[in-house]
Design a protein around this motif. Structure first.
Motif, mmCIF file in Angstrom:
data_model
loop_
_atom_site.group_PDB
_atom_site.id
_atom_site.type_symbol
_atom_site.label_atom_id
_atom_site.label_comp_id
_atom_site.label_asym_id
_atom_site.label_seq_id
_atom_site.Cartn_x
_atom_site.Cartn_y
_atom_site.Cartn_z
ATOM 1 N N LEU A 56 2.700 -24.692 20.628
ATOM 2 C CA LEU A 56 2.587 -25.694 21.685
ATOM 3 C C LEU A 56 3.653 -25.500 22.762
ATOM 4 C CD1 LEU A 56 1.833 -28.895 19.577
ATOM 5 C CD2 LEU A 56 0.233 -27.583 20.970
ATOM 6 N N ALA A 57 4.869 -25.123 22.359
ATOM 7 C CA ALA A 57 5.937 -24.883 23.330
ATOM 8 C C ALA A 57 5.598 -23.697 24.223
ATOM 9 C CB ALA A 57 7.264 -24.656 22.610
ATOM 10 N N ARG A 58 5.084 -22.622 23.629
ATOM 11 C CA ARG A 58 4.694 -21.445 24.426
ATOM 12 C C ARG A 58 3.560 -21.760 25.383
ATOM 13 N NH1 ARG A 58 5.445 -18.697 19.602
ATOM 14 N NH2 ARG A 58 3.235 -18.843 19.134
ATOM 15 N N ALA A 59 2.612 -22.581 24.927
ATOM 16 C CA ALA A 59 1.443 -22.909 25.754
ATOM 17 C C ALA A 59 1.758 -23.970 26.800
ATOM 18 C CB ALA A 59 0.302 -23.391 24.861
ATOM 19 N N GLY A 60 2.927 -24.606 26.699
ATOM 20 C CA GLY A 60 3.282 -25.655 27.651
ATOM 21 C C GLY A 60 2.631 -26.987 27.344
ATOM 22 N N THR A 61 2.169 -27.178 26.108
ATOM 23 C CA THR A 61 1.494 -28.419 25.729
ATOM 24 C C THR A 61 2.249 -29.190 24.650
ATOM 25 O OG1 THR A 61 0.140 -27.201 24.140
ATOM 26 C CG2 THR A 61 -0.792 -27.544 26.341
ATOM 27 N N PHE A 62 3.548 -28.931 24.508
ATOM 28 C CA PHE A 62 4.355 -29.665 23.539
ATOM 29 C C PHE A 62 4.375 -31.134 23.975
ATOM 30 C CE2 PHE A 62 8.208 -30.721 21.098
ATOM 31 C CZ PHE A 62 7.933 -30.046 19.919
ATOM 32 N N PRO A 63 4.361 -32.077 23.033
ATOM 33 C CA PRO A 63 4.245 -33.493 23.399
ATOM 34 C C PRO A 63 5.404 -34.053 24.224
ATOM 35 C CG PRO A 63 3.876 -33.178 21.039
ATOM 36 C CD PRO A 63 4.290 -31.871 21.598
ATOM 37 N N VAL A 64 6.532 -33.376 24.260
ATOM 38 C CA VAL A 64 7.681 -33.809 25.061
ATOM 39 C C VAL A 64 8.108 -32.649 25.951
ATOM 40 C CG1 VAL A 64 8.483 -35.489 23.360
ATOM 41 C CG2 VAL A 64 9.315 -33.181 23.242
ATOM 42 N N PRO A 65 8.896 -32.917 26.994
ATOM 43 C CA PRO A 65 9.333 -31.819 27.879
ATOM 44 C C PRO A 65 10.119 -30.744 27.118
ATOM 45 C CG PRO A 65 9.841 -33.953 28.851
ATOM 46 C CD PRO A 65 9.362 -34.219 27.463
ATOM 47 N N VAL A 66 9.931 -29.502 27.523
ATOM 48 C CA VAL A 66 10.594 -28.360 26.894
ATOM 49 C C VAL A 66 11.394 -27.623 27.958
ATOM 50 C CG1 VAL A 66 10.241 -26.170 25.676
ATOM 51 C CG2 VAL A 66 8.745 -28.107 25.209
ATOM 52 N N ILE A 67 12.628 -27.283 27.610
ATOM 53 C CA ILE A 67 13.472 -26.478 28.491
ATOM 54 C C ILE A 67 13.500 -25.070 27.915
ATOM 55 C CG2 ILE A 67 15.806 -26.148 29.393
ATOM 56 C CD1 ILE A 67 16.195 -29.199 28.949
ATOM 57 N N GLN A 68 13.115 -24.097 28.739
ATOM 58 C CA GLN A 68 13.128 -22.708 28.275
ATOM 59 C C GLN A 68 14.267 -21.975 28.967
ATOM 60 O OE1 GLN A 68 9.500 -20.533 28.814
ATOM 61 N NE2 GLN A 68 10.261 -18.751 27.710
ATOM 62 N N ALA A 69 15.163 -21.431 28.162
ATOM 63 C CA ALA A 69 16.280 -20.639 28.666
ATOM 64 C C ALA A 69 16.163 -19.252 28.058
ATOM 65 C CB ALA A 69 17.608 -21.284 28.293
ATOM 66 N N GLY A 70 15.605 -18.322 28.821
ATOM 67 C CA GLY A 70 15.346 -16.985 28.292
ATOM 68 C C GLY A 70 14.250 -17.062 27.246
ATOM 69 N N HIS A 71 14.565 -16.643 26.022
ATOM 70 C CA HIS A 71 13.591 -16.699 24.931
ATOM 71 C C HIS A 71 13.815 -17.907 24.024
ATOM 72 C CE1 HIS A 71 11.851 -12.832 25.813
ATOM 73 N NE2 HIS A 71 13.067 -12.347 25.993
ATOM 74 N N GLN A 72 14.707 -18.782 24.434
ATOM 75 C CA GLN A 72 15.037 -19.935 23.604
ATOM 76 C C GLN A 72 14.432 -21.206 24.199
ATOM 77 O OE1 GLN A 72 19.211 -20.983 23.450
ATOM 78 N NE2 GLN A 72 19.026 -21.543 21.305
ATOM 79 N N TYR A 73 13.885 -22.051 23.327
ATOM 80 C CA TYR A 73 13.333 -23.333 23.740
ATOM 81 C C TYR A 73 14.253 -24.447 23.261
ATOM 82 C CZ TYR A 73 8.953 -20.774 24.385
ATOM 83 O OH TYR A 73 8.002 -19.885 24.786
ATOM 84 N N ARG A 74 14.533 -25.408 24.133
ATOM 85 C CA ARG A 74 15.339 -26.578 23.783
ATOM 86 C C ARG A 74 14.543 -27.831 24.149
ATOM 87 N NH1 ARG A 74 18.869 -25.584 20.204
ATOM 88 N NH2 ARG A 74 19.994 -27.440 20.785
ATOM 89 N N ILE A 75 14.665 -28.851 23.328
ATOM 90 C CA ILE A 75 13.944 -30.101 23.522
ATOM 91 C C ILE A 75 14.969 -31.195 23.800
ATOM 92 C CG2 ILE A 75 12.297 -31.725 22.522
ATOM 93 C CD1 ILE A 75 11.225 -28.852 22.753
ATOM 94 N N PRO A 76 14.875 -31.901 24.940
ATOM 95 C CA PRO A 76 15.795 -33.008 25.200
ATOM 96 C C PRO A 76 15.533 -34.162 24.221
ATOM 97 C CG PRO A 76 14.678 -32.319 27.212
ATOM 98 C CD PRO A 76 14.024 -31.606 26.084
ATOM 99 N N VAL A 77 16.594 -34.686 23.632
ATOM 100 C CA VAL A 77 16.468 -35.780 22.673
ATOM 101 C C VAL A 77 15.960 -37.034 23.379
ATOM 102 C CG1 VAL A 77 17.769 -37.267 21.092
ATOM 103 C CG2 VAL A 77 18.167 -34.814 21.102
ATOM 104 N N ALA A 78 16.304 -37.214 24.649
ATOM 105 C CA ALA A 78 15.811 -38.367 25.400
ATOM 106 C C ALA A 78 14.283 -38.347 25.480
ATOM 107 C CB ALA A 78 16.414 -38.382 26.795
ATOM 108 N N GLY A 79 13.700 -37.163 25.627
ATOM 109 C CA GLY A 79 12.240 -37.044 25.635
ATOM 110 C C GLY A 79 11.637 -37.379 24.287
ATOM 111 N N LEU A 80 12.301 -36.976 23.210
ATOM 112 C CA LEU A 80 11.840 -37.322 21.868
ATOM 113 C C LEU A 80 11.874 -38.830 21.658
ATOM 114 C CD1 LEU A 80 13.479 -34.706 19.482
ATOM 115 C CD2 LEU A 80 11.061 -35.150 19.772
#
Length: 102
Positions: A56-80
């Protein structure tokens, strides 16, 4: 030759040990993660498997916003917190940390 396969069904139902070993996430646990968390942890909080969370993160359909830095994905806790409806509403004056002045 006789057939020696077991024909009776066990009288108990086995509970998956892995599901019972993972404690549920509380609001305090989620808030203690800091500003961001990884995709696997965010997926666990939302009830997603590791593979589904990354897909879902790769497809851009993760239920909360995703921050992509290079090959790493980070999820803001505020979005969760917002997705779980755990955000506290703001007070009308906007400042709830100090009591009103006398």
């Amino acid at each position: 030759m006789s057939d020696r396969r077991r024909t009776r069904t066990p009288s108990y139902t086995a509970t998956p040990a892995k599901a019972a070993a993972i404690p549920p996430w509380t609001e305090t646990d989620v808030r203690a993660l800091g500003v961001t968390t990884d995709v696997v942890t965010a997926g666990q909080i939302l009830g997603l498997s590791r593979n589904t969370a990354y897909r879902l993160a790769r497809a851009g359909t993760f239920p909360v916003p995703v921050i992509q830095a290079g090959h790493q994905y980070r999820i803001p806790v505020a979005g969760l917190l917002a997705a779980l409806h755990l955000t506290t509403p703001a007070t009308p004056d906007g400042d709830d940390t100090h009591p009103p002045a006398p």
